[in-house]
Design a protein around this motif. Structure first.
Motif, PDB file in Angstrom:
ATOM      1  N   CYS A 237       0.838  -1.208   0.000  1.00 34.56           N
ATOM      2  CA  CYS A 237       0.000   0.000   0.000  1.00 34.56           C
ATOM      3  C   CYS A 237       0.870   1.254   0.000  1.00 34.56           C
ATOM      4  O   CYS A 237       0.574   2.230  -0.697  1.00 34.56           O
ATOM      5  CB  CYS A 237      -0.930  -0.004   1.204  1.00 34.56           C
ATOM      6  N   SER A 238       1.942   1.232   0.777  1.00 37.72           N
ATOM      7  CA  SER A 238       2.844   2.375   0.812  1.00 37.72           C
ATOM      8  C   SER A 238       3.471   2.615  -0.556  1.00 37.72           C
ATOM      9  O   SER A 238       3.542   3.745  -1.038  1.00 37.72           O
ATOM     10  CB  SER A 238       3.941   2.138   1.857  1.00 37.72           C
ATOM     11  N   ASP A 239       3.897   1.542  -1.197  1.00 37.90           N
ATOM     12  CA  ASP A 239       4.534   1.664  -2.513  1.00 37.90           C
ATOM     13  C   ASP A 239       3.545   2.118  -3.584  1.00 37.90           C
ATOM     14  O   ASP A 239       3.943   2.774  -4.552  1.00 37.90           O
ATOM     15  CB  ASP A 239       5.149   0.324  -2.928  1.00 37.90           C
ATOM     16  N   LEU A 240       2.276   1.773  -3.415  1.00 32.47           N
ATOM     17  CA  LEU A 240       1.248   2.140  -4.394  1.00 32.47           C
ATOM     18  C   LEU A 240       0.938   3.624  -4.397  1.00 32.47           C
ATOM     19  O   LEU A 240       0.543   4.183  -5.417  1.00 32.47           O
ATOM     20  CB  LEU A 240      -0.054   1.384  -4.105  1.00 32.47           C
ATOM     21  N   SER A 241       1.088   4.272  -3.243  1.00 32.34           N
ATOM     22  CA  SER A 241       0.647   5.661  -3.118  1.00 32.34           C
ATOM     23  C   SER A 241       1.729   6.650  -3.529  1.00 32.34           C
ATOM     24  O   SER A 241       2.784   6.723  -2.889  1.00 32.34           O
ATOM     25  CB  SER A 241       0.209   5.966  -1.683  1.00 32.34           C
ATOM     26  N   PRO A 242       1.471   7.458  -4.554  1.00 29.95           N
ATOM     27  CA  PRO A 242       2.398   8.536  -4.886  1.00 29.95           C
ATOM     28  C   PRO A 242       2.177   9.760  -3.997  1.00 29.95           C
ATOM     29  O   PRO A 242       2.939  10.721  -4.052  1.00 29.95           O
ATOM     30  CB  PRO A 242       2.044   8.851  -6.338  1.00 29.95           C
ATOM     31  N   LEU A 243       1.116   9.704  -3.180  1.00 32.87           N
ATOM     32  CA  LEU A 243       0.747  10.817  -2.307  1.00 32.87           C
ATOM     33  C   LEU A 243       1.166  10.542  -0.875  1.00 32.87           C
ATOM     34  O   LEU A 243       1.223   9.385  -0.439  1.00 32.87           O
ATOM     35  CB  LEU A 243      -0.773  11.031  -2.331  1.00 32.87           C
ATOM     36  N   PRO A 244       1.424  11.590  -0.092  1.00 35.61           N
ATOM     37  CA  PRO A 244       1.606  11.388   1.344  1.00 35.61           C
ATOM     38  C   PRO A 244       0.334  10.780   1.924  1.00 35.61           C
ATOM     39  O   PRO A 244      -0.775  11.101   1.479  1.00 35.61           O
ATOM     40  CB  PRO A 244       1.811  12.806   1.886  1.00 35.61           C
ATOM     41  N   PHE A 245       0.490   9.897   2.915  1.00 38.66           N
ATOM     42  CA  PHE A 245      -0.702   9.332   3.555  1.00 38.66           C
ATOM     43  C   PHE A 245      -0.486   9.206   5.052  1.00 38.66           C
ATOM     44  O   PHE A 245       0.651   9.105   5.534  1.00 38.66           O
ATOM     45  CB  PHE A 245      -1.092   7.979   2.941  1.00 38.66           C
ATOM     46  N   ILE A 246      -1.593   9.254   5.768  1.00 37.22           N
ATOM     47  CA  ILE A 246      -1.591   9.085   7.217  1.00 37.22           C
ATOM     48  C   ILE A 246      -2.616   8.014   7.554  1.00 37.22           C
ATOM     49  O   ILE A 246      -3.504   7.708   6.756  1.00 37.22           O
ATOM     50  CB  ILE A 246      -1.915  10.412   7.936  1.00 37.22           C
ATOM     51  N   TYR A 247      -2.481   7.417   8.740  1.00 30.68           N
ATOM     52  CA  TYR A 247      -3.395   6.355   9.145  1.00 30.68           C
ATOM     53  C   TYR A 247      -4.468   6.875  10.087  1.00 30.68           C
ATOM     54  O   TYR A 247      -4.203   7.729  10.940  1.00 30.68           O
ATOM     55  CB  TYR A 247      -2.636   5.229   9.852  1.00 30.68           C
ATOM     56  N   LEU A 248      -5.670   6.328   9.951  1.00 31.62           N
ATOM     57  CA  LEU A 248      -6.736   6.613  10.912  1.00 31.62           C
ATOM     58  C   LEU A 248      -6.848   5.446  11.874  1.00 31.62           C
ATOM     59  O   LEU A 248      -6.473   4.323  11.554  1.00 31.62           O
ATOM     60  CB  LEU A 248      -8.057   6.857  10.194  1.00 31.62           C
ATOM     61  N   SER A 249      -7.377   5.720  13.063  1.00 26.81           N
ATOM     62  CA  SER A 249      -7.415   4.677  14.092  1.00 26.81           C
ATOM     63  C   SER A 249      -8.645   3.777  13.985  1.00 26.81           C
ATOM     64  O   SER A 249      -8.666   2.688  14.562  1.00 26.81           O
ATOM     65  CB  SER A 249      -7.347   5.297  15.490  1.00 26.81           C
ATOM     66  N   ALA A 250      -9.670   4.244  13.274  1.00 30.27           N
ATOM     67  CA  ALA A 250     -10.845   3.413  12.946  1.00 30.27           C
ATOM     68  C   ALA A 250     -11.549   2.820  14.165  1.00 30.27           C
ATOM     69  O   ALA A 250     -12.117   1.730  14.103  1.00 30.27           O
ATOM     70  CB  ALA A 250     -10.451   2.301  11.978  1.00 30.27           C
ATOM     71  N   GLY A 251     -11.488   3.524  15.290  1.00 27.94           N
ATOM     72  CA  GLY A 251     -12.280   3.113  16.444  1.00 27.94           C
ATOM     73  C   GLY A 251     -11.696   2.002  17.293  1.00 27.94           C
ATOM     74  O   GLY A 251     -12.339   1.532  18.234  1.00 27.94           O
ATOM     75  N   VAL A 252     -10.462   1.547  16.990  1.00 30.79           N
ATOM     76  CA  VAL A 252      -9.859   0.501  17.824  1.00 30.79           C
ATOM     77  C   VAL A 252      -9.371   1.114  19.130  1.00 30.79           C
ATOM     78  O   VAL A 252      -9.328   2.327  19.287  1.00 30.79           O
ATOM     79  CB  VAL A 252      -8.688  -0.206  17.087  1.00 30.79           C
ATOM     80  N   THR A 253      -8.975   0.270  20.051  1.00 31.37           N
ATOM     81  CA  THR A 253      -8.478   0.763  21.342  1.00 31.37           C
ATOM     82  C   THR A 253      -7.122   1.440  21.169  1.00 31.37           C
ATOM     83  O   THR A 253      -6.404   1.194  20.179  1.00 31.37           O
ATOM     84  CB  THR A 253      -8.318  -0.388  22.343  1.00 31.37           C
ATOM     85  N   ALA A 254      -6.768   2.272  22.138  1.00 30.44           N
ATOM     86  CA  ALA A 254      -5.458   2.921  22.110  1.00 30.44           C
ATOM     87  C   ALA A 254      -4.350   1.870  22.077  1.00 30.44           C
ATOM     88  O   ALA A 254      -3.375   1.998  21.324  1.00 30.44           O
ATOM     89  CB  ALA A 254      -5.305   3.829  23.335  1.00 30.44           C
ATOM     90  N   GLU A 255      -4.509   0.833  22.868  1.00 32.42           N
ATOM     91  CA  GLU A 255      -3.487  -0.221  22.933  1.00 32.42           C
ATOM     92  C   GLU A 255      -3.280  -0.879  21.571  1.00 32.42           C
ATOM     93  O   GLU A 255      -2.143  -1.051  21.114  1.00 32.42           O
ATOM     94  CB  GLU A 255      -3.886  -1.278  23.966  1.00 32.42           C
ATOM     95  N   LEU A 256      -4.373  -1.227  20.878  1.00 28.13           N
ATOM     96  CA  LEU A 256      -4.249  -1.911  19.593  1.00 28.13           C
ATOM     97  C   LEU A 256      -3.696  -0.980  18.524  1.00 28.13           C
ATOM     98  O   LEU A 256      -2.874  -1.388  17.696  1.00 28.13           O
ATOM     99  CB  LEU A 256      -5.599  -2.481  19.147  1.00 28.13           C
ATOM    100  N   PHE A 257      -4.118   0.290  18.550  1.00 30.77           N
ATOM    101  CA  PHE A 257      -3.605   1.219  17.546  1.00 30.77           C
ATOM    102  C   PHE A 257      -2.112   1.467  17.746  1.00 30.77           C
ATOM    103  O   PHE A 257      -1.351   1.538  16.781  1.00 30.77           O
ATOM    104  CB  PHE A 257      -4.366   2.542  17.593  1.00 30.77           C
ATOM    105  N   HIS A 258      -1.685   1.548  18.992  1.00 26.68           N
ATOM    106  CA  HIS A 258      -0.259   1.739  19.264  1.00 26.68           C
ATOM    107  C   HIS A 258       0.541   0.524  18.793  1.00 26.68           C
ATOM    108  O   HIS A 258       1.633   0.682  18.228  1.00 26.68           O
ATOM    109  CB  HIS A 258      -0.039   1.980  20.760  1.00 26.68           C
ATOM    110  N   LYS A 259       0.000  -0.668  18.999  1.00 28.71           N
ATOM    111  CA  LYS A 259       0.670  -1.886  18.522  1.00 28.71           C
ATOM    112  C   LYS A 259       0.756  -1.886  17.000  1.00 28.71           C
ATOM    113  O   LYS A 259       1.754  -2.322  16.415  1.00 28.71           O
ATOM    114  CB  LYS A 259      -0.082  -3.135  19.004  1.00 28.71           C
ATOM    115  N   THR A 260      -0.304  -1.392  16.362  1.00 30.25           N
ATOM    116  CA  THR A 260      -0.325  -1.317  14.900  1.00 30.25           C
ATOM    117  C   THR A 260       0.766  -0.387  14.396  1.00 30.25           C
ATOM    118  O   THR A 260       1.519  -0.723  13.465  1.00 30.25           O
ATOM    119  CB  THR A 260      -1.700  -0.821  14.407  1.00 30.25           C
TER     120      THR A 260
END
Length: 337
Positions: A237-260
């Motif tokens: 996915c990173s290689d596919l994007s010619p644009l800068p991108f950021i991730y959204l947390s999509a409602g998961v817990t803080a712990e799981l998003f940090h692990k991600t």
């Protein structure tokens, strides 16, 4: 060398920290936040939503490079944010019309990109639900919709952040094992489509390409992906994007998003930050509903602060500046509109 107009460049810089990383807080939820507060408090009041947003903004934006807010419930929160925190503003209506197939998007009737800019917004944010495998008569409506938004942002010289939320029209539960197996290809298809210059998108606000609850070693039950497969999906996915991108947390817990994010860092993915919402502040809703404003403020100053500052640490360890996709900072040539 990549040319970028001055308004878009300045907006992206205001949304980033000193390293060019977008460490942003999201609290533009409207209908869903109203329901969560109502459940916790037992009453329904627009002011509760406004006050909750204001407190989150006031207490947590000192640790965020920017905040994503709406103008329906977020005016007080916008005023309360830290002076150095940039502002992304939602342009789309919350939710979608459930009586029409395709989860079609719509705009807030009394807003425009110009009005967002006039109200101090540093960027326009649009969320669109997207199933690349739905019939053309549905997706062409979405494509034309986003083309118009891109042209509008270009005309007033303000950055355009696009948040494509993928789904499958034949699977009702997007958190299911069934959808988890399809998600990586859906996310890749969204990146391919919306990176096209015709949409005028400046930054993609992306879902992570796997449901991390089903990654081997992190899954509590059935695993859908090995860690190697998950890492490959992130890299693809990173290689596919010619644009800068950021991730959204999509409602998961803080712990799981940090692990991600830790997992992403370990696999050298070129992401430029996050727009993290519920993972940061969701647990404060129960505190607010049951104990009131001062209890929430105390929670934000302790657990809320910990949630956001520990994420900031991960971003500083692994995220790259937004201009990385264009080469070095010197490769970005700022021009007048």
């Amino acid at each position: 060398m990549v040319e970028i107009t001055k308004g878009k460049f300045d907006g992206l810089q205001r949304l980033s920290n000193e390293k060019g990383i977008i460490a942003a807080l999201a609290i533009d939820q409207r209908g869903s936040l109203k329901k969560m507060i109502q459940t916790a408090k037992g009453t329904e009041d627009k002011k509760d939503v406004e006050d909750f947003k204001r407190l989150v903004s006031e207490e947590l934006t000192p640790y965020a490079s920017a905040i994503l807010l709406d103008l329906e419930y977020g005016e007080d929160a916008i005023k309360a944010r830290h002076k150095d925190s940039g502002l992304l503003t939602s342009y789309e209506k919350t939710g979608y019309d459930t009586t029409t197939p395709g989860k079609l998007p719509d705009l807030i009737a009394d807003l425009s990109a110009l009005r967002i800019k006039e109200k101090g917004g540093d960027s326009v944010k649009i969320l669109v639900y997207y199933d690349p495998d739905e019939p053309a008569e549905i997706n062409e409506v979405k494509y034309a919709f986003l083309e118009r938004i891109g042209a509008e942002c270009k005309s007033v010289d303000i950055p355009f952040f696009l948040e494509p939320i993928t789904y499958d029209a034949n699977i009702s539960d997007s958190l299911s094992v069934e959808y988890a197996k399809l998600k990586p290809e859906k996310v890749k298809a969204a990146i391919k489509e919306f990176s096209k210059p015709r949409y005028g998108v400046d930054v993609l606000k992306l879902e992570v390409p796997v449901n991390f609850k089903f990654v081997e070693g992190f899954a509590e039950g059935e695993a859908v992906y090995t860690q190697e497969e998950a890492a490959n999906y992130f890299k693809e996915c990173s290689d596919l994007s010619p644009l800068p991108f950021i991730y959204l947390s999509a409602g998961v817990t803080a712990e799981l998003f940090h692990k991600t994010i830790q997992f992403v860092n370990e696999h050298n993915v070129e992401y430029s930050g996050v727009l993290c919402g519920r993972a940061t502040w969701k647990d404060g809703i129960e505190v607010y509903g049951k104990q009131g404003e001062e209890a929430l403020r105390e929670w934000l100053r302790t657990q809320g602060k910990e949630n956001i500052t520990s994420l900031d640490k991960l971003l500083n360890e692994g995220a790259v500046p937004w201009w990385t996709k264009y080469g070095s900072f010197e490769d970005v040539h700022v021009v007048e509109k």
